[in-house]
Write a protein that holds these residues in place. Structure first.
Motif, PDB file in Angstrom:
ATOM      1  N   UNK A 106       0.820  -1.213   0.000  1.00 47.74           N
ATOM      2  CA  UNK A 106       0.000   0.000   0.000  1.00 47.74           C
ATOM      3  C   UNK A 106       0.853   1.261   0.000  1.00 47.74           C
ATOM      4  N   UNK A 107       2.007   1.215   0.675  1.00 53.80           N
ATOM      5  CA  UNK A 107       2.858   2.393   0.790  1.00 53.80           C
ATOM      6  C   UNK A 107       3.659   2.672  -0.477  1.00 53.80           C
ATOM      7  N   UNK A 108       3.890   1.647  -1.301  1.00 49.32           N
ATOM      8  CA  UNK A 108       4.831   1.795  -2.410  1.00 49.32           C
ATOM      9  C   UNK A 108       4.246   1.562  -3.797  1.00 49.32           C
ATOM     10  N   UNK A 109       3.019   1.087  -3.891  1.00 49.12           N
ATOM     11  CA  UNK A 109       2.502   0.602  -5.172  1.00 49.12           C
ATOM     12  C   UNK A 109       1.922   1.677  -6.084  1.00 49.12           C
ATOM     13  N   UNK A 113       3.733   7.158  -5.202  1.00 47.30           N
ATOM     14  CA  UNK A 113       4.193   6.715  -3.887  1.00 47.30           C
ATOM     15  C   UNK A 113       5.641   7.117  -3.647  1.00 47.30           C
ATOM     16  N   UNK A 114       6.034   7.057  -2.372  1.00 49.07           N
ATOM     17  CA  UNK A 114       7.422   7.355  -2.003  1.00 49.07           C
ATOM     18  C   UNK A 114       8.367   6.410  -2.734  1.00 49.07           C
ATOM     19  N   UNK A 115       9.552   6.913  -3.022  1.00 51.34           N
ATOM     20  CA  UNK A 115      10.519   6.119  -3.786  1.00 51.34           C
ATOM     21  C   UNK A 115      11.754   5.717  -2.974  1.00 51.34           C
ATOM     22  N   UNK A 116      11.882   6.270  -1.756  1.00 54.77           N
ATOM     23  CA  UNK A 116      13.024   5.935  -0.912  1.00 54.77           C
ATOM     24  C   UNK A 116      12.570   5.171   0.317  1.00 54.77           C
ATOM     25  N   UNK A 117      13.374   4.175   0.711  1.00 60.36           N
ATOM     26  CA  UNK A 117      13.002   3.302   1.825  1.00 60.36           C
ATOM     27  C   UNK A 117      14.158   3.223   2.813  1.00 60.36           C
ATOM     28  N   UNK A 118      13.812   3.402   4.091  1.00 64.74           N
ATOM     29  CA  UNK A 118      14.805   3.254   5.160  1.00 64.74           C
ATOM     30  C   UNK A 118      14.462   2.013   5.958  1.00 64.74           C
ATOM     31  N   UNK A 119      15.413   1.094   6.053  1.00 67.22           N
ATOM     32  CA  UNK A 119      15.268  -0.100   6.884  1.00 67.22           C
ATOM     33  C   UNK A 119      16.199   0.016   8.076  1.00 67.22           C
ATOM     34  N   UNK A 120      15.610   0.055   9.261  1.00 65.02           N
ATOM     35  CA  UNK A 120      16.397   0.190  10.482  1.00 65.02           C
ATOM     36  C   UNK A 120      16.581  -1.169  11.132  1.00 65.02           C
ATOM     37  N   UNK A 121      17.814  -1.519  11.412  1.00 63.06           N
ATOM     38  CA  UNK A 121      18.122  -2.754  12.129  1.00 63.06           C
ATOM     39  C   UNK A 121      18.453  -2.403  13.577  1.00 63.06           C
ATOM     40  N   UNK A 122      17.643  -2.895  14.511  1.00 59.17           N
ATOM     41  CA  UNK A 122      17.850  -2.611  15.926  1.00 59.17           C
ATOM     42  C   UNK A 122      18.783  -3.662  16.505  1.00 59.17           C
ATOM     43  N   UNK A 213      12.121  11.497  -0.432  1.00 61.57           N
ATOM     44  CA  UNK A 213      13.517  11.783  -0.791  1.00 61.57           C
ATOM     45  C   UNK A 213      14.457  11.210   0.253  1.00 61.57           C
ATOM     46  N   UNK A 214      15.702  11.055  -0.150  1.00 58.97           N
ATOM     47  CA  UNK A 214      16.739  10.567   0.755  1.00 58.97           C
ATOM     48  C   UNK A 214      17.026  11.596   1.843  1.00 58.97           C
ATOM     49  N   UNK A 215      16.896  12.878   1.495  1.00 58.43           N
ATOM     50  CA  UNK A 215      17.136  13.951   2.448  1.00 58.43           C
ATOM     51  C   UNK A 215      16.180  13.881   3.638  1.00 58.43           C
ATOM     52  N   UNK A 216      14.925  13.568   3.396  1.00 63.89           N
ATOM     53  CA  UNK A 216      13.934  13.470   4.477  1.00 63.89           C
ATOM     54  C   UNK A 216      14.328  12.363   5.449  1.00 63.89           C
ATOM     55  N   UNK A 217      14.802  11.255   4.906  1.00 62.21           N
ATOM     56  CA  UNK A 217      15.213  10.138   5.756  1.00 62.21           C
ATOM     57  C   UNK A 217      16.401  10.539   6.616  1.00 62.21           C
ATOM     58  N   UNK A 218      17.404  11.150   5.991  1.00 65.45           N
ATOM     59  CA  UNK A 218      18.625  11.492   6.712  1.00 65.45           C
ATOM     60  C   UNK A 218      18.417  12.627   7.714  1.00 65.45           C
ATOM     61  N   UNK A 245      16.676   2.994  -2.816  1.00 67.06           N
ATOM     62  CA  UNK A 245      15.680   3.469  -3.777  1.00 67.06           C
ATOM     63  C   UNK A 245      14.857   2.272  -4.230  1.00 67.06           C
ATOM     64  N   UNK A 246      13.572   2.479  -4.397  1.00 60.92           N
ATOM     65  CA  UNK A 246      12.674   1.362  -4.689  1.00 60.92           C
ATOM     66  C   UNK A 246      13.026   0.681  -6.013  1.00 60.92           C
TER      67      UNK A 246
END
Length: 431
Positions: A106-109, A113-122, A213-218, A245-246
């Motif tokens: 739903x978020x990417x299709x 939709x947003x084109x940048x994805x951040x995956x956080x590993x805890x 954008x990548x800037x928003x993530x960073x 990037x997706x």
């Protein structure tokens, strides 16, 4: 009590060596569950293999401690569901991996939709949560919770203290870890300016955030994540966390998300398919000299669990590849088993026609002496079925959602709508 004596770990004792087998044992256990004189025993430390070849520590409570945790978990569940993140799907009632994957879809299709994805590993989520935070924020009897957190563990006859974290292996531990991470979604949304829409999805400690954008993530998302986790004693692993990037694709819960043009494709990850193939090959070689019916049962368990997990995405090509591999390996096995027999003889003995398909099969007699045929399933025959994602705000403890959950439970495709059993999910994720 049923939760403790009917799961996979029902025969695994704690440090006291006690297992509740008989009805008498269970009744005596029920009568012994009293709050005022309860004291938790240390945990029994064992290790289980991880996909990367390393081992994960698992701490096993005694049966009595498990029962006490299950009892408090029942009381804590309505609170946990009410305060949970909208898009958190792991270790929650009536939610599954399929829901988390559908949230990603739903978020990417959409075309915009947003084109940048951040995956956080805890880093070590279960093992590093601050005990002080849990004691201050989990709404339950503090004396009981403190005993579980301070119980320590025994390994090779030596006793060790637990200085932080909630032990992996406890019945209530996933709920405590979930509650520690709840609020992360809102913290990220609040940190990002309103004109920049972001989407969040989490399954246990596996999470992703999408942005334009990548800037928003960073600039916004990563600092908000780090700040939120630091309060709980947790850290984001810079090495394992990544921004993608997706179009380059990323893997989440064993599925690869990648966009080509404006179309999003979600497919079983290559690593997951290769892992399944290796497991199937090992299984066939291990059972070369075993009864054929034993091999078929083992194979069907692995193949059915994996296919049911992946049937909600674009899996046709992966399913065909697995079917071809299984077919090829079974032929190799029976040729080695019967080196002097012709192809016609092998076909007649092991392969039966079901419609237009030839399936590796064996006939056997039931206890009532009725003849039955068992065959190795073709994962392609399981088919692809789109999963209907659960509503993000749905809460099984609120009366307003009663009819919604009733319809999901009683739909003719209820097993698909509610996702897989925890055992099927675990087997699939282990591939």
């Amino acid at each position: 009590m049923k939760r403790v004596t009917s799961n996979k770990g029902k025969k695994t004792p704690g440090v006291d060596g006690v297992v509740w087998k008989s009805a008498k044992d269970k009744w005596q256990a029920i009568l012994s569950l009293r709050q005022h004189d309860y004291k938790a025993l240390p945990l029994r430390r064992i290790y289980i293999p991880k996909k990367n070849g390393k081992k994960r520590p698992l701490s096993i409570p005694t049966m009595r401690d498990r029962a006490m945790q299950a009892l408090y978990k029942l009381g804590l569940a309505p609170v946990a569901e009410t305060t949970a993140d909208r898009n958190s799907y792991g270790f929650r009632e009536l939610r599954s991996c399929a829901d988390a994957i559908a949230a990603g879809f739903n978020a990417l299709s959409k075309p915009n939709s947003a084109t940048w994805v951040y995956q956080a590993d805890i880093t070590g989520c279960f093992d590093n949560i601050l005990k002080s935070w849990l004691l201050a924020n989990i709404p339950m009897e503090k004396r009981i919770l403190k005993q579980w957190l301070d119980a320590g563990y025994i390994e090779n006859g030596l006793s060790y203290p637990t200085r932080k974290g909630t032990p992996q292996g406890g019945i209530i531990s996933p709920m405590l870890a979930n509650m520690a991470l709840d609020g992360l979604e809102q913290a990220i949304l609040d940190a990002v300016p309103r004109r920049h829409r972001v989407n969040f999805g989490r399954y246990a400690d596996d999470l992703f955030v999408t942005a334009k954008s990548k800037m928003i993530i960073e600039r916004y998302i990563i600092p908000a994540c780090i700040k939120f986790l630091a309060v709980r004693g947790l850290e984001v692993s810079e090495e394992k966390s990544k921004i993608t990037h997706i179009k380059d694709g990323f893997t989440f819960l064993g599925q690869t998300f990648r966009k080509r043009g404006n179309k999003l494709h979600i497919t079983p990850s290559k690593e997951g398919v290769l892992s399944l193939i290796r497991r199937v090959g090992t299984l066939i070689r291990k059972h070369t000299n075993a009864p054929v019916i034993t091999l078929i049962k083992k194979l069907n368990e692995v193949l059915r669990g994996w296919a049911n997990y992946h049937r909600h995405v674009v899996s046709s090509e992966a399913f065909k590849r697995v079917d071809h591999y299984v077919y090829d390996q079974l032929w190799r096995m029976i040729k080695r088993k019967h080196p002097n027999k012709s192809k016609k003889w092998l076909t007649k003995k092991y392969w039966l026609a079901f419609g237009k398909k030839w399936l590796f099969s064996v006939s056997y007699n039931t206890k009532k002496k009725k003849k039955r045929i068992m065959h190795v399933i073709r994962v392609s025959s399981i088919g692809i079925k789109r999963h209907r994602k659960i509503k993000a705000d749905a809460n099984p403890y609120l009366a307003e959602f009663g009819s919604y959950f009733y319809q999901r439970r009683h739909n003719k495709d209820a097993r698909l709508l509610l996702g897989l059993t925890s055992r099927q999910t675990r087997l699939a994720l282990q591939q």
